[in-house]
Design an enzyme around this catalytic site. Structure first.
Site, PDB file in Angstrom:
ATOM      1  N   GLY A  87      62.969  54.155  49.506  1.00  0.00           N
ATOM      2  CA  GLY A  87      63.739  53.179  50.294  1.00  0.00           C
ATOM      3  C   GLY A  87      65.166  53.660  50.506  1.00  0.00           C
ATOM      4  O   GLY A  87      66.111  52.873  50.524  1.00  0.00           O
TER       5      GLY A  87
ATOM      6  N   GLY B  98      67.453  52.054  53.328  1.00  0.00           N
ATOM      7  CA  GLY B  98      67.703  50.609  53.323  1.00  0.00           C
ATOM      8  C   GLY B  98      69.133  50.286  52.935  1.00  0.00           C
ATOM      9  O   GLY B  98      69.984  51.174  52.789  1.00  0.00           O
ATOM     10  N   GLN B  99      69.390  48.983  52.725  1.00  0.00           N
ATOM     11  CA  GLN B  99      70.769  48.527  52.491  1.00  0.00           C
ATOM     12  C   GLN B  99      71.380  49.182  51.251  1.00  0.00           C
ATOM     13  O   GLN B  99      72.500  49.670  51.287  1.00  0.00           O
ATOM     14  CB  GLN B  99      70.801  46.996  52.351  1.00  0.00           C
ATOM     15  CG  GLN B  99      72.220  46.435  52.441  1.00  0.00           C
ATOM     16  CD  GLN B  99      72.379  45.057  51.804  1.00  0.00           C
ATOM     17  OE1 GLN B  99      71.500  44.570  51.109  1.00  0.00           O
ATOM     18  NE2 GLN B  99      73.505  44.429  52.053  1.00  0.00           N
TER      19      GLN B  99
ATOM     20  N   ILE C 206      60.080  55.611  54.921  1.00  0.00           N
ATOM     21  CA  ILE C 206      58.801  55.323  55.587  1.00  0.00           C
ATOM     22  C   ILE C 206      58.963  55.592  57.087  1.00  0.00           C
ATOM     23  O   ILE C 206      60.094  55.562  57.590  1.00  0.00           O
ATOM     24  CB  ILE C 206      58.330  53.862  55.350  1.00  0.00           C
ATOM     25  CG1 ILE C 206      59.437  52.862  55.713  1.00  0.00           C
ATOM     26  CG2 ILE C 206      57.849  53.660  53.931  1.00  0.00           C
ATOM     27  CD1 ILE C 206      58.960  51.418  55.765  1.00  0.00           C
TER      28      ILE C 206
ATOM     29  N   TYR D 257      58.983  35.997  47.291  1.00  0.00           N
ATOM     30  CA  TYR D 257      59.938  37.033  46.859  1.00  0.00           C
ATOM     31  C   TYR D 257      60.232  36.864  45.369  1.00  0.00           C
ATOM     32  O   TYR D 257      60.182  37.817  44.593  1.00  0.00           O
ATOM     33  CB  TYR D 257      61.214  36.879  47.687  1.00  0.00           C
ATOM     34  CG  TYR D 257      62.318  37.870  47.390  1.00  0.00           C
ATOM     35  CD1 TYR D 257      62.192  39.206  47.745  1.00  0.00           C
ATOM     36  CD2 TYR D 257      63.513  37.451  46.805  1.00  0.00           C
ATOM     37  CE1 TYR D 257      63.225  40.103  47.506  1.00  0.00           C
ATOM     38  CE2 TYR D 257      64.549  38.344  46.565  1.00  0.00           C
ATOM     39  CZ  TYR D 257      64.399  39.667  46.924  1.00  0.00           C
ATOM     40  OH  TYR D 257      65.416  40.550  46.686  1.00  0.00           O
TER      41      TYR D 257
ATOM     42  N   LYS E  57      59.492  39.230  42.113  1.00  0.00           N
ATOM     43  CA  LYS E  57      60.590  39.721  41.266  1.00  0.00           C
ATOM     44  C   LYS E  57      60.330  39.422  39.785  1.00  0.00           C
ATOM     45  O   LYS E  57      60.607  40.249  38.922  1.00  0.00           O
ATOM     46  CB  LYS E  57      61.932  39.148  41.728  1.00  0.00           C
ATOM     47  CG  LYS E  57      62.420  39.737  43.048  1.00  0.00           C
ATOM     48  CD  LYS E  57      62.610  41.240  42.939  1.00  0.00           C
ATOM     49  CE  LYS E  57      62.954  41.916  44.249  1.00  0.00           C
ATOM     50  NZ  LYS E  57      62.926  43.374  44.186  1.00  0.00           N
TER      51      LYS E  57
HETATM   52  C1  AKB Z   1      67.910  38.096  49.561  1.00  0.00           C
HETATM   53  O1  AKB Z   1      68.703  37.255  49.999  1.00  0.00           O
HETATM   54  O2  AKB Z   1      66.690  38.055  49.732  1.00  0.00           O
HETATM   55  C2  AKB Z   1      68.471  39.215  48.732  1.00  0.00           C
HETATM   56  C3  AKB Z   1      68.502  38.854  47.288  1.00  0.00           C
HETATM   57  C4  AKB Z   1      69.538  37.958  46.771  1.00  0.00           C
HETATM   58  O3  AKB Z   1      67.681  39.306  46.543  1.00  0.00           O
HETATM   59  N1  AKB Z   1      69.780  39.553  49.203  1.00  0.00           N
END
Ligand code: AKB
Length: 318
Positions: free
Chosen positions: A8, A11-12, A35, A143, A147
């Site tokens: 990655g 990416g950012q 990628i 998400y 995590k």
């Molecule tokens: C998001 O907003 O999804 C990310 C994070 C806080 O993990 N910047």
């Protein structure tokens, strides 16, 4: 840390972390993994090797790790929170099946692994203020689910196989180099671009919504420092709370207005992002990171705002 694979790398975080590690360890090899469609360009491409490295392709990761004698993997492949809500299966595939590929390669080849967690690993039952290092998580977003699973799998590979996994829970990251892609905290980056362009900003997050934030130089420092920390001092591994500041959109608007008088912002709240933001803490307690590996941010809101505005004025020619 000598030979490093950054998955990655465009990416950012990756675009800046790859360059930082290349400059810090010039005697090593830092491979920029990417990628298709996100190929490295410019200085990132010119300053070291690049390899196509889709985290979902374990065989390819094994090949790259062997070819460059990789000892450390930064696994930065992820769909951010708002995008992940639209593509939950893809988020799981990248964040969990991909992580398992990385951990397996690391187990077979003896690599250390950094896979970031996030404030998104917390949920509505988490204490909102001074959120402790060890507390209830139970996130509601996909998400967040990935995590929490990332933290647990990374700890599992450490305790079961001795894989040197370490990580941090990143807050919203603000940078003037590469834009984030589809996060809940993206507003805190977009607002600076609008202000410097002299445009009104339409904010998708409601006033009064506090979230932890951090300027990218501090995020990069954390990613390096934790991997260099003396392991005998680490009581935790995956993943440490870290923060630099906490604000809501109004505090940020007022701070920018101090530097760009006349800056205007209005609200058009995005229900998906707002629901995610409402389930996240207001402010983390990062004392374990401070005690166990010396974490301390350098940028507060004022210092970040001065730097962001200067950097964007030069980048956008304003
Ligand atoms: C998001 O907003 O999804 C990310 C994070 C806080 O993990 N910047």
């Amino acid at each position: 840390m000598k030979n490093v694979l950054i998955i990655g790398s465009t990416g950012q975080i990756g675009s800046e972390l790859t360059m930082k590690i290349r400059k810090m360890f010039p005697e090593g090899t830092v491979v920029a993994g990417y990628i298709p469609g996100m190929e490295p360009k410019g200085e990132l491409l010119a300053s070291g090797p690049a390899e196509q490295a889709d985290v979902r392709n374990g065989a390819k990761l094994t090949e790259i790790v062997a070819k460059y004698k990789i000892d450390t993997i930064y696994n930065l492949a992820a769909l951010l929170s708002a995008v992940a809500e639209r593509r939950p299966l893809m988020a799981w595939d990248i964040q969990i099946n991909g992580l398992l590929n990385v951990l397996e390669v690391a187990r077979e080849s003896g690599c250390a692994v950094f896979t970031p967690s996030s404030i998104g690993s917390f949920g509505p039952e988490t204490p909102r203020m001074n959120t402790p290092q060890d507390t209830i998580q139970r996130p509601r977003s996909i998400y967040g689910c990935t995590k929490v699973a990332t933290e647990l799998l990374s700890d599992y590979y450490f305790s079961k196989y001795g894989v040197d996994t370490r990580s941090v829970r990143y807050p919203g990251l603000i940078s003037n180099v590469t834009l984030p892609g589809g996060g809940t905290t993206d507003y805190a980056v977009e607002i600076y671009y609008a202000a410097v362009r002299g445009e009104e900003y339409v904010c998708p997050i409601a006033a009064g919504t506090f979230m932890d934030m951090m300027y990218m130089p501090d995020a990069l420092k954390a990613a390096v420092d934790i991997m260099l920390a003396d392991p005998s001092n680490l009581k935790h591994r995956n993943a440490f709370n870290i923060t630099a500041m906490s604000f809501d959109p109004e505090i940020l608007r007022k701070k920018i207005e101090e530097h760009i008088p006349g800056f205007k912002m209005r609200y058009e709240v995005d229900p998906v992002r707002q629901a995610i933001a409402d389930s996240w803490p207001d402010k983390l307690d990062d004392s374990c990171a401070r005690e166990e590996w010396g974490w301390a941010p350098s940028y507060d809101l004022e210092a970040m705002t001065v730097d962001m505005i200067a950097a964007l004025r030069s980048k956008l020619d304003r």
